[in-house]
Design a protein around this motif. Structure first.
Motif, PDB file in Angstrom:
ATOM      1  N   THR A 177     -12.520  -2.367 -11.774  1.00  0.00           N
ATOM      2  CA  THR A 177     -11.997  -3.715 -11.980  1.00  0.00           C
ATOM      3  C   THR A 177     -10.509  -3.666 -12.307  1.00  0.00           C
ATOM      4  O   THR A 177      -9.726  -4.489 -11.818  1.00  0.00           O
ATOM      5  N   VAL A 214     -24.962  -2.314 -11.701  1.00  0.00           N
ATOM      6  CA  VAL A 214     -24.453  -2.345 -13.067  1.00  0.00           C
ATOM      7  C   VAL A 214     -25.105  -3.458 -13.875  1.00  0.00           C
ATOM      8  O   VAL A 214     -25.476  -3.261 -15.038  1.00  0.00           O
ATOM      9  N   ARG A 261     -15.613  -5.875 -19.865  1.00  0.00           N
ATOM     10  CA  ARG A 261     -16.300  -4.818 -19.134  1.00  0.00           C
ATOM     11  C   ARG A 261     -15.556  -3.491 -19.207  1.00  0.00           C
ATOM     12  O   ARG A 261     -16.180  -2.440 -19.277  1.00  0.00           O
ATOM     13  N   ARG A 274     -14.461   2.639 -19.058  1.00  0.00           N
ATOM     14  CA  ARG A 274     -15.581   3.370 -18.477  1.00  0.00           C
ATOM     15  C   ARG A 274     -15.548   3.348 -16.964  1.00  0.00           C
ATOM     16  O   ARG A 274     -14.858   2.544 -16.347  1.00  0.00           O
ATOM     17  N   ASP A 275     -16.344   4.238 -16.383  1.00  0.00           N
ATOM     18  CA  ASP A 275     -16.482   4.324 -14.932  1.00  0.00           C
ATOM     19  C   ASP A 275     -17.940   4.090 -14.573  1.00  0.00           C
ATOM     20  O   ASP A 275     -18.816   4.863 -14.950  1.00  0.00           O
ATOM     21  N   THR A 276     -18.202   3.027 -13.832  1.00  0.00           N
ATOM     22  CA  THR A 276     -19.576   2.680 -13.448  1.00  0.00           C
ATOM     23  C   THR A 276     -19.822   2.913 -11.955  1.00  0.00           C
ATOM     24  O   THR A 276     -20.748   2.338 -11.387  1.00  0.00           O
ATOM     25  N   THR A 277     -19.004   3.767 -11.341  1.00  0.00           N
ATOM     26  CA  THR A 277     -19.107   3.980  -9.899  1.00  0.00           C
ATOM     27  C   THR A 277     -20.472   4.499  -9.483  1.00  0.00           C
ATOM     28  O   THR A 277     -21.035   4.065  -8.469  1.00  0.00           O
ATOM     29  N   ASP A 330     -14.026  -1.751 -16.995  1.00  0.00           N
ATOM     30  CA  ASP A 330     -14.397  -0.850 -15.912  1.00  0.00           C
ATOM     31  C   ASP A 330     -13.150  -0.469 -15.118  1.00  0.00           C
ATOM     32  O   ASP A 330     -12.302  -1.313 -14.825  1.00  0.00           O
TER      33      ASP A 330
END
Length: 245
Positions: free
Chosen positions: A66, A219, A61, A211-214, A63
């Protein structure tokens, strides 16, 4: 030929003088024939499964949140080591012949309660805006948080049941894990998360595809719909490129 075997014989004889030390990190014992003890022995291995899950998630992922969560578990372990060697309280006598490290606070209890409380904060604070009206989504959140709490309780009970720690060592470990999870989540949520957009724009993060999925509400749903749309688009393109029969 006889001369070639002499070093091996000497090594075998010298092994009898070596004092073998068990790796206490992974060694778990339970009373023979005690199925409850065997169950708790398996449960006590859960932190290693959680750690393996972290590594898998980070690799696939990538992320930032995480990674920050996993880094918090590492800092939590370092804190536990510092506390153990500061308090210097021995384990129960039943474990004296196997363990040389100290027992206060319990590292297992501190780990699972840090993990469980952090997940609780993440679900209540970070995921509160995701499908609030969905019964299925709410049920999944209850299952996730409830599962983490049950796991934390079982691991804590198991460490006392198997005589790896006293009750006070487990309770203090749980309290330390709870407090540090609160502090670490506050740091990640208030301090680190606003910096994530700048971090992912760094060349180093771009090379590692971090990556940043904030800002993405769901998601899993986003990745599912995106991959499905991409697969359909590529399927149509391949169909268009095929020569007509």
């Amino acid at each position: 030929m006889e001369e070639d075997t002499l070093p091996i014989r000497n090594l075998l004889h010298s092994n009898g003088d070596i004092e073998w030390q068990p790796l206490a990190l992974t060694l778990v014992e339970y009373p023979k024939g005690d199925w409850i003890g065997k169950f708790f022995a398996f449960i006590s291995l859960s932190p290693f499964g959680i750690g393996a899950g972290f590594v898998a998630l980070i690799l696939f992922r990538r992320d930032l949140h995480t990674i920050a969560f996993f880094f918090g578990t590492l800092v939590n372990e370092v804190l536990n080591i510092i506390l153990k060697h500061t308090i210097c309280e021995s384990r129960p006598l039943a474990r004296g012949h196997l363990y040389n490290e100290y027992g206060m606070p319990s590292s297992h209890a501190q780990f699972v309660w840090f993990f469980g409380i952090y997940v609780l904060y993440f679900v209540l604070i970070r995921l509160h805006h995701i499908n609030n009206n969905s019964i299925i989504s709410a049920l999944w959140r209850v299952i996730i948080v409830g599962g983490c709490m049950v796991l934390a309780v079982l691991v804590s009970i198991g460490r006392v049941y198997l005589h790896y720690h006293t009750t006070s060592q487990v309770v203090i470990g749980a309290i330390v894990g709870f407090v540090f999870a609160t502090i670490w989540f506050a740091l990640v949520h208030r301090v680190f998360t606003p910096l994530f957009p700048q971090l992912v724009s760094l060349k180093f993060c771009e090379m590692l595809m971090i990556r940043d999925t904030t800002l993405i509400p769901n998601v899993l749903w986003f990745e599912y719909t995106t991959s499905r749309q991409e697969a359909r688009a590529r399927g149509r393109k391949m169909a268009a490129l095929k020569p007509s029969q």
